[in-house]
Write an enzyme that holds these catalytic residues in place. Sequence first.
Site, mmCIF file in Angstrom:
data_model
loop_
_atom_site.group_PDB
_atom_site.id
_atom_site.type_symbol
_atom_site.label_atom_id
_atom_site.label_comp_id
_atom_site.label_asym_id
_atom_site.label_seq_id
_atom_site.Cartn_x
_atom_site.Cartn_y
_atom_site.Cartn_z
ATOM 1 N N LYS A 250 -13.777 -13.419 35.870
ATOM 2 C CA LYS A 250 -13.121 -13.456 34.550
ATOM 3 C C LYS A 250 -14.141 -13.154 33.459
ATOM 4 O O LYS A 250 -13.892 -12.358 32.559
ATOM 5 C CB LYS A 250 -12.488 -14.835 34.291
ATOM 6 C CG LYS A 250 -11.178 -15.036 35.025
ATOM 7 C CD LYS A 250 -10.735 -16.488 34.953
ATOM 8 C CE LYS A 250 -9.596 -16.729 35.918
ATOM 9 N NZ LYS A 250 -9.304 -18.133 36.168
ATOM 10 N N GLN B 10 -9.941 -23.916 34.348
ATOM 11 C CA GLN B 10 -9.731 -23.491 35.729
ATOM 12 C C GLN B 10 -9.137 -24.632 36.560
ATOM 13 O O GLN B 10 -9.625 -25.761 36.530
ATOM 14 C CB GLN B 10 -11.078 -23.034 36.330
ATOM 15 C CG GLN B 10 -10.985 -22.473 37.729
ATOM 16 C CD GLN B 10 -10.249 -21.148 37.822
ATOM 17 O OE1 GLN B 10 -10.216 -20.372 36.864
ATOM 18 N NE2 GLN B 10 -9.638 -20.881 38.964
ATOM 19 N N ASP C 119 -3.159 -19.051 29.732
ATOM 20 C CA ASP C 119 -2.548 -19.235 31.052
ATOM 21 C C ASP C 119 -1.033 -19.379 30.941
ATOM 22 O O ASP C 119 -0.318 -19.235 31.935
ATOM 23 C CB ASP C 119 -3.077 -20.525 31.696
ATOM 24 C CG ASP C 119 -4.187 -20.283 32.702
ATOM 25 O OD1 ASP C 119 -4.181 -19.235 33.354
ATOM 26 O OD2 ASP C 119 -5.058 -21.174 32.814
HETATM 27 N N1 GUN Z 1 -6.704 -21.325 39.563
HETATM 28 C C1 GUN Z 1 -6.208 -20.321 40.339
HETATM 29 N N2 GUN Z 1 -5.514 -19.450 39.580
HETATM 30 C C2 GUN Z 1 -5.566 -19.909 38.310
HETATM 31 C C3 GUN Z 1 -5.050 -19.429 37.071
HETATM 32 O O1 GUN Z 1 -4.357 -18.407 36.992
HETATM 33 N N3 GUN Z 1 -5.338 -20.198 35.981
HETATM 34 C C4 GUN Z 1 -6.075 -21.326 36.048
HETATM 35 N N4 GUN Z 1 -6.296 -21.992 34.908
HETATM 36 N N5 GUN Z 1 -6.568 -21.797 37.180
HETATM 37 C C5 GUN Z 1 -6.318 -21.093 38.303
#
Ligand code: GUN
Length: 300
Positions: free
Chosen positions: A54, A98, A121
């Site tokens: 990311k 996350q 998100d």
């Molecule tokens: N963990 C796995 N996929 C995601 C996601 O799309 N967003 C977040 N915040 N955590 C994750």
Amino acid sequence: MAAQIIDGKAFSARIRDKVATHVARLKDEHGITPGLAVVLVGEDPASQVYVRNKGKQTVEAGMNSIEHKLAADTSEETLLALVDKLNNDEQVHGILVQLPLPKHLDEDLVINSIDPAKDVDGFHISNVGLLGTGQKSMVPCTPLGCLMMLRDHHGNLSGLDAVVIGRSNIVGKPMAQLLLGDSCTVTIAHSRTKDLPDVVRRADIVVAAVGRPEMVPGDWIKPGATVIDVGINRIEAPEKGEGKSRLVGDCHFESCAEVAGAITPVPGGVGPMTIACLLANTVTACCRANGLAEPDGLTA
Ligand code: GUN
């Protein structure tokens, strides 16, 4: 193999290009650089890889990447204080905590402490409600990526029968809302659904998001249907050598591709779209925060 392969790698590159172009314009014309803050608590290896990717792609798109890595035993109070600081930081337009969080932290509480306008998100309860009522919201990245691919392939989704397999808050439920928003007739199937093969056989669009390797065989697929495979499952692959593994989706690719009109592969389908949509959401959040026009084609 009959099906057209929907190339998520190429599609996501186009989305990232569009994001980068818009970021350059925000900088040149308004002196604004979008910023994405990612918070990682603990040392889960998969999460570390996601967060690294990311950060890398955020910088490649010309945006600021702010990373906060906290120890696994961080208190809820400390984490909430950090989120509050990011909520009030004008340089930060998107915040992502996350998941999963270590067990002692209340995920719902933490997610709902994020400013909904910065919730890239789309997990905050306000954004869930806005999406459910067809109002402007931040949309969860993976379903947004699936919707973009479906719109690109079909043009117009109106009146199509869609079956979403899986009812998670992250993919299944928001995916169903988005398809409904595009006037599909939507069924959400799950582990208790009776006659799942028959339900899936009615669908013009199948979105599989259950996390069970290759559970959807080709003979469940209506000829010509579009199959969007959200699953990413690692399975043993003794044919590649001892101890080797490979990635498969929730659909059995070879048999589904014989029948479907179009299908996303695993890897290289939905996967790369998720981070591209995260970048898109960050630009969208930045434009909204500054009262500027949003880029076309990057939101639902
Ligand atoms: N963990 C796995 N996929 C995601 C996601 O799309 N967003 C977040 N915040 N955590 C994750």
